[in-house]
Design a protein around this motif. Structure first.
Motif, PDB file in Angstrom:
ATOM      1  N   TYR A 220       0.818  -1.219   0.000  1.00 26.06           N
ATOM      2  CA  TYR A 220       0.000   0.000   0.000  1.00 26.06           C
ATOM      3  C   TYR A 220       0.850   1.268   0.000  1.00 26.06           C
ATOM      4  N   GLY A 222       2.378   4.582  -1.119  1.00 29.47           N
ATOM      5  CA  GLY A 222       1.803   5.580  -2.021  1.00 29.47           C
ATOM      6  C   GLY A 222       0.294   5.656  -1.967  1.00 29.47           C
ATOM      7  N   ARG A 223      -0.342   4.805  -1.183  1.00 29.55           N
ATOM      8  CA  ARG A 223      -1.807   4.820  -1.083  1.00 29.55           C
ATOM      9  C   ARG A 223      -2.230   4.982   0.370  1.00 29.55           C
ATOM     10  N   HIS A 418       0.296   3.840   3.381  1.00 28.80           N
ATOM     11  CA  HIS A 418       1.520   4.643   3.225  1.00 28.80           C
ATOM     12  C   HIS A 418       2.003   5.207   4.574  1.00 28.80           C
ATOM     13  N   GLN A 445       4.511   2.910  -6.926  1.00 30.54           N
ATOM     14  CA  GLN A 445       4.053   3.125  -5.547  1.00 30.54           C
ATOM     15  C   GLN A 445       5.233   3.095  -4.578  1.00 30.54           C
ATOM     16  N   LYS A 448       7.003   6.374  -4.516  1.00 27.58           N
ATOM     17  CA  LYS A 448       6.304   7.378  -3.713  1.00 27.58           C
ATOM     18  C   LYS A 448       6.607   7.162  -2.230  1.00 27.58           C
TER      19      LYS A 448
END
Ligand SMILES: [Zn+2]
Length: 470
Positions: A220, A222-223, A418, A445, A448
């Motif tokens: 997960y 970046g989310r 994240h 991701q 990030k």
């Protein structure tokens, strides 16, 4: 020591990391199936990029197939070392590997039929074969030693190791290797898959302390989870009342057999015991989920305090009068077309294959129904296509009108998002952490996530990349 990333490198599946120590000990962390690309399944999994017979130790972090699914094949190709995992992981792996073999066999039967049709002869040469057989699953069980969380395991003069709770699913652990080289001790932590904080049933992931290197999942990265101030109980109760009571429809919940199904059934039981659940039947429809639920019930010491207290008060985590288990495919078919307002929890989570596909197919075109997607759906899966909000969706080569309400929630997510990952990294860094290697995520991701980590070098290794750790 040398660390090489042989799987889940810039992708999510196929976890497999090799550690080679100066004294010659070779350790593999996880040995999962790579199913990133269905077409390349055989090519990506049949052979190993090292000699399995040279490995001394395999450490299995948890039972999910993308971490455990290629172990029987490793054994078939010569591995005869020791396997170490937690006791619940061993129990769950037995069922999950058997299930994975059944899925492989179904696919192979389909391909064999095509082969015979094409060749127009009954030749057995070049026929597709499964990666392993039941015999290799049994051998895996024989090679395994279980290790409890917190116990120190002395492997040899240059290696000892211990587990920490990872949350995620029953029995999931992070592992710390303590390596003695050149008179000093180096510690390297592997997160395995981490859980969402404040999850149902499983404890929170416990960060490492005093490690030099960290190999972390980044599913997960970046989310952020969808922000929902409601608790899991409230989300479920609201939908049961709205769909099953007000609209007299069916609430269909796709859920992975291990982890999410148990979290949902436990939450429904909590609502029942509090007297909040309306008189609506709940059906759990997945043979693997039913078996796994029993393993959850029998491994209470691996669950969180909320679960232990509930068990103490009510005598069972999952059994309550409204819960029904669907025993066979006939019953499952009947349930999928019945008009009884009810809740159906069925596998698999991304609505790819399994009995859930039939429940979605037969219920997606009725306005009274709701399909509640309770987890991550990879691009292109039926779950993902439902979430895109299209008027029609193709299921088994036919277009179906989407009239049911399609809802998504992250309250049952089995991974940290994240910010939770960043907090975990910070908590794991007591000053000695030199590098973090991100695995088990999509490259964009990961980047990030890496960009938001302060004061520690973060790398995103590619498949086959090696690092000398000193
Ligand atoms: Zn997992």
């Amino acid at each position: 020591m040398k660390l090489t990333f042989w799987g889940a490198a810039q992708q999510v599946t196929g976890s497999m990391h090799l550690v080679e120590l100066e004294g010659g000990t070779k350790i593999l962390i996880d040995c999962g199936l790579d199913y990133e690309n269905k077409k390349d399944f055989e090519q990506n999994n049949a052979k190993f990029p090292f000699d399995p017979s040279e490995l001394d130790l395999l450490i299995l972090t948890h039972s999910h197939i993308d971490h455990s699914g290629n172990i029987p094949n490793l054994i078939k190709q010569g591995f005869s070392g020791l396997i170490v995992c937690s006791p619940p992981t061993l129990e769950l792996s037995d069922y999950l590997l058997q299930d994975s073999l059944n899925i492989q066999m179904m696919e192979i039967r389909k391909r064999r039929k095509q082969y015979y049709r094409k060749k127009n002869k009954k030749s057995s040469s070049n026929l597709p074969q499964p990666l392993y057989t039941k015999k290799h699953i049994n051998e895996m069980i024989d090679l395994t030693t279980v290790l409890e969380i917190g116990e120190l395991f002395h492997f040899n003069d240059e290696l000892q190791l211990f587990f920490k709770p990872a949350g995620h699913i029953l029995g999931a652990v992070s592992v710390c290797l303590e390596v003695k080289e050149k008179g000093t001790v180096k510690r390297i932590g592997f997160t395995g898959d981490l859980g969402n904080f404040n999850s149902k049933l499983v404890p929170d992931p416990e960060p490492f302390s005093n490690i030099d290197y960290l190999v972390s999942e980044s599913t997960y990265g970046g989310r952020q989870h969808i922000t929902d101030s409601r608790k899991a109980e409230e989300v479920l109760l609201e939908e049961v009342i709205e769909t099953c009571v007000n609209k007299k429809g069916k609430l269909v919940i796709p859920a992975f057999s291990v982890g999410r199904t148990q979290a949902i059934l436990f939450t429904l039981n909590q609502l029942f015991q509090e007297g909040k659940l309306p008189n609506i039947n709940i059906y759990t429809d997945s043979p693997l989920a039913i078996r796994s639920t029993k393993i959850y019930q029998f491994n209470l010491s691996y669950l969180n305090d909320e679960a232990k207290q509930f068990q103490h008060k009510h005598g069972s985590l999952f059994s309550f009068p409204l819960l029904n288990t669907v025993e066979n495919e006939k019953e499952s078919e009947y349930l999928s077309v019945s008009t009884e307002p009810c809740v159906i929890v069925s596998a698999a989570g991304m609505v790819e294959g399994g009995r859930i596909q039939m429940h979605v197919r037969n219920n997606v075109s009725h306005e009274a129904n709701t399909i509640l997607i309770a987890g991550f759906c990879a691009e292109g899966t039926l779950g993902d296509r439902l979430l895109k909000g299209q008027d029609f969706v193709e299921i088994e080569r036919r277009q179906r009108a989407v009239k049911a309400k399609i809802l998504r929630t992250d309250v049952f997510s089995a991974h940290p998002d994240h910010n939770q990952l960043l907090n975990y990294f910070q908590a794991s860094n007591k000053g000695s952490l030199k590098q973090i290697y991100l695995v088990h995520g999509e490259l964009d991701q990961m980047k990030k996530l890496a960009a938001d980590v302060r004061n520690i070098e973060v790398l995103t290794p590619f498949k086959g990349q090696s690092f000398e750790l000193d």
